[in-house]
Design an enzyme around this catalytic site. Structure first.
Site, PDB file in Angstrom:
ATOM      1  N   HIS A 132      -4.995  -0.858   0.981  1.00  0.00           N
ATOM      2  CA  HIS A 132      -4.773  -1.288  -0.400  1.00  0.00           C
ATOM      3  C   HIS A 132      -3.498  -2.151  -0.421  1.00  0.00           C
ATOM      4  O   HIS A 132      -2.607  -1.951   0.399  1.00  0.00           O
ATOM      5  CB  HIS A 132      -4.576  -0.018  -1.242  1.00  0.00           C
ATOM      6  N   CYS A 376      -7.828  -4.462  -5.211  1.00  0.00           N
ATOM      7  CA  CYS A 376      -6.510  -4.547  -4.574  1.00  0.00           C
ATOM      8  C   CYS A 376      -6.606  -4.426  -3.063  1.00  0.00           C
ATOM      9  O   CYS A 376      -5.791  -3.738  -2.426  1.00  0.00           O
ATOM     10  CB  CYS A 376      -5.560  -3.494  -5.123  1.00  0.00           C
TER      11      CYS A 376
END
Ligand SMILES: Cc1ncc(COP(=O)(O)O)c(C=O)c1O
Ligand SMILES: Cc1ncc(COP(=O)(O)O)c(C=O)c1O
Lengths: 418, 165, 418, 165
Positions: A132, A376
């Site tokens: 992420h 993300c």
């Protein structure tokens, strides 16, 4: 809480769902089908009530008041710390648990404090292709300042980390950042193995537990990592609070993160003396009500049992993958491991040539909430060769009926875009 | 709750399925600008040529959802061959239509989303937008506004770079 | 909300108090007398209800969801930003308001982003002797890294800043950090004047509004400062959220603070592209429920009227200072300006030779909550020649009866320690 | 709710009003250690001399509340002239008394405050503490525990520095 038997075989989702007010809403004339818990989970009344009760009976600033409610607020706040620490098996919870704003802040904290003292120009940091942004950008920022090298552990086409060359990859590295569970692929990574190899090479392991802690039993000692970051809002807790667990000896050695009240022992005009851990990392008034809420969230999850939750999510994921494939055949592509035992309840998929934004928009008409986007994880998106995916993610309060509704709504999406 | 038909007008689906002015012009001489939608990862590449104060050619590449793609396609058709001054005016008008005034927000004092800045919105000449008016319904779906404006912001940047205002 | 007439002459405290559940508690057999709002205020049901309502009907992660509740969550979150911005007169609230964890984080954000790009070895930062640690330690941390000089604007014995030599003090400085209102002395500083002199010298002004924004009408343009930081939990809002206002042009120029989701436009393996302001400074999931709560807090304060709140607090402070002096004569010393118009409702005092901890402990027996300690202002404590003070602080929900109770309890404290 | 009499025992008030062993020894030769209570700003200065394994002299300076001052005074009286090994044992016992076990906390699982670490508390020999037992009531006022232990932590640090364990 509804009667839930943590030792029984199955989760009584229908009963438990009543604890979550939002899940009885209607959206666009349909009962809500909330399949976005990987982004943020819903909260049970037990958590909301605990926060409200604190706010109405005990609120005062912590750590500084001599009077009764301030003492009690401090006691509860520190009790929440220990409670959360025990939830992840922290050997020394009163010292090893740091409260921050979210998992992201925790990872930045590590980058700033450990990174700025232990990493030097030319040093290497190893990340995975499935991280992420929260476990990428802090290292990129540091790399830009200090000229570090970033290396990447690749993934294979099934969404597993390719670990054959791990020894070489971590050779000479100082730090390995790796997510326990991918928020896109669902992949559960072999943390212990990675940690062992990293440690043998002299590197520490920074684990991102944002997706795993809410859904799997967690024990930091068996994970073998050095720090672990996670967020309350993904684990039936409130927004505004994240948690960093770090080994006592590691944290004890670090300089402060942000400066201000709480994190100091003394301030003189010519400098300051930092406080002991964990407060050294908690400048300013902490998220107090949120810590109380997180404590209640942990109680709620423990009350149900993380083993049971995990078993439920494996069963549900298995069902969902089979049902989606059966209904849509080649029209659907689910990213990540094929076997639910190797993954969490996160299903990212491509559906025909309909853009994820459009899928999500149409699903919403049927009350189905799924996320569309890069989640993300843009380096991973590039690796997968897509801009975005649609993602349905499960939590303890989802069941097969949610999957069935998703399938019907996906069918309608296909029809809409012809 | 606004319905899907507000968002997915026929003309939008048409431009999505058969995008106009697809591709990239050679750059240089063309000006090449990239735009990102940070929310979803959509990317757009606008290449344009400005000759004698006129947008003489424009092409659109990149990928995205039906709204961003159709908006880009509609935009390319609308601006090609138009003087830069008119194009700038069109961008202003289009972005005005895409601001949230007078739509879902209960009251100005209650706050608004970031695209809603001016406290006194100027009246917008929707007529002037022609086919682009089909995108009007997007404003009822605030998250999709960024999809619709992506290509326009990218174009604006391209114009600024090719001939500073 | 109870009927409150923002245009009337006096605050109806008895009615308004009913909005604050905690204020109807009993402590040690006495009705609570909460005099610690400078540390953290209590919250009205309007704020608690707004948060609960959001959690039960609208919660989803913001900025990334296409489905209905995520859109609505985003809309409300961004509406709260604009609402808060308008509350302090931000010219461009959708860009100039950054949400962080607390005021402390906001000041650190400025130190890290502006400081790291605009300050260089040998540069000078000017602070005041009355700053809270939150506006000292971030600069000391930066000073240690970059070899900055810190200069201090001194205070006089009445607790006013000595500004006679301000021109010389700020000469050559790059930044002036100053609190709008001292959390110990109550002193209200002449922000506009300081800002004008600082700007003339080419320095920016970092204002700490943690104590002023909750108690005075605030307009960033008339203050003339460049950035202003404050915390929701001191202004009848929740914990877990602080606010930074900064001039658009100033913020636009700054690099990101923390790295992660939300703050990027793009992430590639070889680097990232930051997002526009304000999101550039908001890495990770923001305090969403808390932003909703802060919006409701701002509505609550605005509904009553900041002018009226300020007038009420001046009257109450005047009454308290007179009554304390009348009852205790030389046995009490109240620090800071003598005239309530020059100060906020914060009374730090020394009482005979009883240590503040002991004062606070005895007062607690009478249900009176006051803070004892250094109030995170140790340089100021040294200047005052004390280790600690006892501090009673007022908010809109306090009235003369609270002062009278404080006086009776102080009297008992005197008796106890002989 | 515990009452004031639990906290402010007569002997505590006596040591507060008439502190024993006040002042500073000349340093060097004495070991000088400063302690802070970050919560309230209280400061304590312990100067001590260790001769032949015995705390031959100790003095206390600094300022603080009744609890920190009386605890320091009681401590100085208790350790002066005692062998370092016994003093270390006394510190351990005193800090044990100051941990929260078995006091206000509903249950261990509910969590505890930072001073409460060991999961299996060792039994404490309160008898061995003599007059110091008067400070037992402090544990009911968790915020004041740091006041009571300030001088003890400072002493422990002094011992470590003068002769590492
Ligand atoms: C003047 C001043 N500045 C800054 C702060 C820090 O606020 P917070 O702890 O909410 O970050 C406070 C409150 O403690 C304060 O009084
Ligand atoms: C794997 C992973 N890491 C980190 C984060 C960041 O969490 P937060 O936004 O709460 O800081 C998330 C959630 O978005 C995540 O899924």
């Amino acid at each position: 809480m509804a009667e839930l038997n943590g030792t029984g075989a199955e989760l009584d989702v229908a009963t438990l769902r009543k604890d979550f007010p939002l899940l009885s809403l209607e959206v666009n004339g349909h009962p809500i089908t909330y399949l976005d818990s990987a982004a943020s989970s819903q909260r049970p009344v037990q958590v909301l009530d605990a926060m409200r009760e604190y706010d109405e009976t005990t609120h005062a600033n912590v750590h500084r008041g001599v009077y009764g409610i301030a003492e009690e607020a401090t006691r509860r706040f520190e009790a929440a710390r220990i409670n959360v620490g025990r939830f992840v098996g922290a050997p020394n919870p009163s010292r090893e648990i740091v409260f921050a704003k979210n998992a992201t802040e925790c990872l930045n904290l590590v980058a700033r404090t450990w990174g700025s003292t232990h990493l030097h120009a030319g040093d290497t940091v190893v990340l995975t292709e499935m991280e992420h942004h929260a476990n990428i950008v802090p290292w990129q920022m540091l790399a830009a300042e200090q000229e570090l090298n970033l290396r990447w552990i690749p993934i294979d086409d099934d969404g597993h980390l390719v670990l054959d060359d791990l020894e070489q990859l971590v050779d000479g590295a100082k730090l390995v950042g790796v997510t326990c569970m991918s928020n896109v692929l669902g992949t559960l990574n072999p943390m212990r193995h990675i940690a062992d190899v990293a440690h043998a090479a002299g590197a520490i392991v920074v684990a991102d537990g944002a997706q795993s802690v809410p859904h799997l039993p967690t024990d930091v000692t068996s994970l073998g990592v050095d720090v672990l970051a996670f967020s309350a809002h993904k684990m039936v807790g409130p927004t505004g609070i994240g948690v960093l667990w770090g080994r006592d000896e590691l944290l004890s050695d670090l300089p402060p993160f942000l400066g201000g009240g709480e994190m100091i022992l003394d301030v003189r005009k010519d400098g300051f003396t930092p406080n002991d851990i964990p407060w050294r990392f908690e400048a300013g008034t902490p998220p107090i009500t949120e810590a109380i809420g997180l404590g209640a969230a942990v109680d709620y999850l423990r009350g149900i049992g993380m083993e049971l939750i995990r078993a439920h999510e494996i069963a549900l994921t298995t069902y969902a993958m089979a049902a989606l494939h059966e209904r849509f055949g080649d029209d659907i592509h689910i990213f990540g491991p094929k076997d639910a035992v190797e993954r969490g309840g996160v299903l990212s998929f491509a559906f025909r040539d309909v853009h994820p934004h459009d899928i999500s928009q149409i699903l919403d008409q049927y009350g189905v909430c799924v996320r569309a986007g890069h989640h993300c994880a843009k380096p991973l998106m590039r690796r997968l060769g897509v801009n975005a995916t649609a993602r349905a993610s499960f939590a303890l309060y989802n069941d097969k009926s949610d999957v069935d509704t998703l399938i019907e709504a996906l069918d309608a999406t296909g029809a809409f875009f012809g | 709750m606004p319905g899907l038909e507000d968002l997915y007008r026929e003309i939008i689906l048409d431009h999505y399925r058969s995008p106009r002015n697809r591709g990239e012009l050679e750059s240089p001489p063309a000006q090449r600008v990239e735009g990102f939608n940070p929310l979803c990862g959509d990317e757009i590449v606008v290449t344009l040529e400005v000759t004698g104060g006129v947008v003489s050619d424009i092409k659109i590449a990149g990928s995205g959802c039906s709204i961003s793609q159709s908006s880009a396609s509609l935009m390319s058709a609308a601006v090609k061959g138009r003087p830069v001054t008119e194009v700038r005016e069109l961008i202003r008008t289009f972005k005005g239509m895409m601001s949230i005034h007078g739509s879902t927000l209960p009251s100005a004092d209650d706050g608004s989303t970031p695209d809603d800045e001016a406290s006194e919105p100027e009246p917008i000449d929707i007529e002037a937008l022609g086919e682009l008016a089909a995108l009007q319904g997007v404003v009822k779906f605030p998250v999709r506004i960024k999809c619709a404006t992506l290509s326009w912001n990218t174009l604006a940047q391209g114009l600024d770079e090719s001939e500073p205002a």
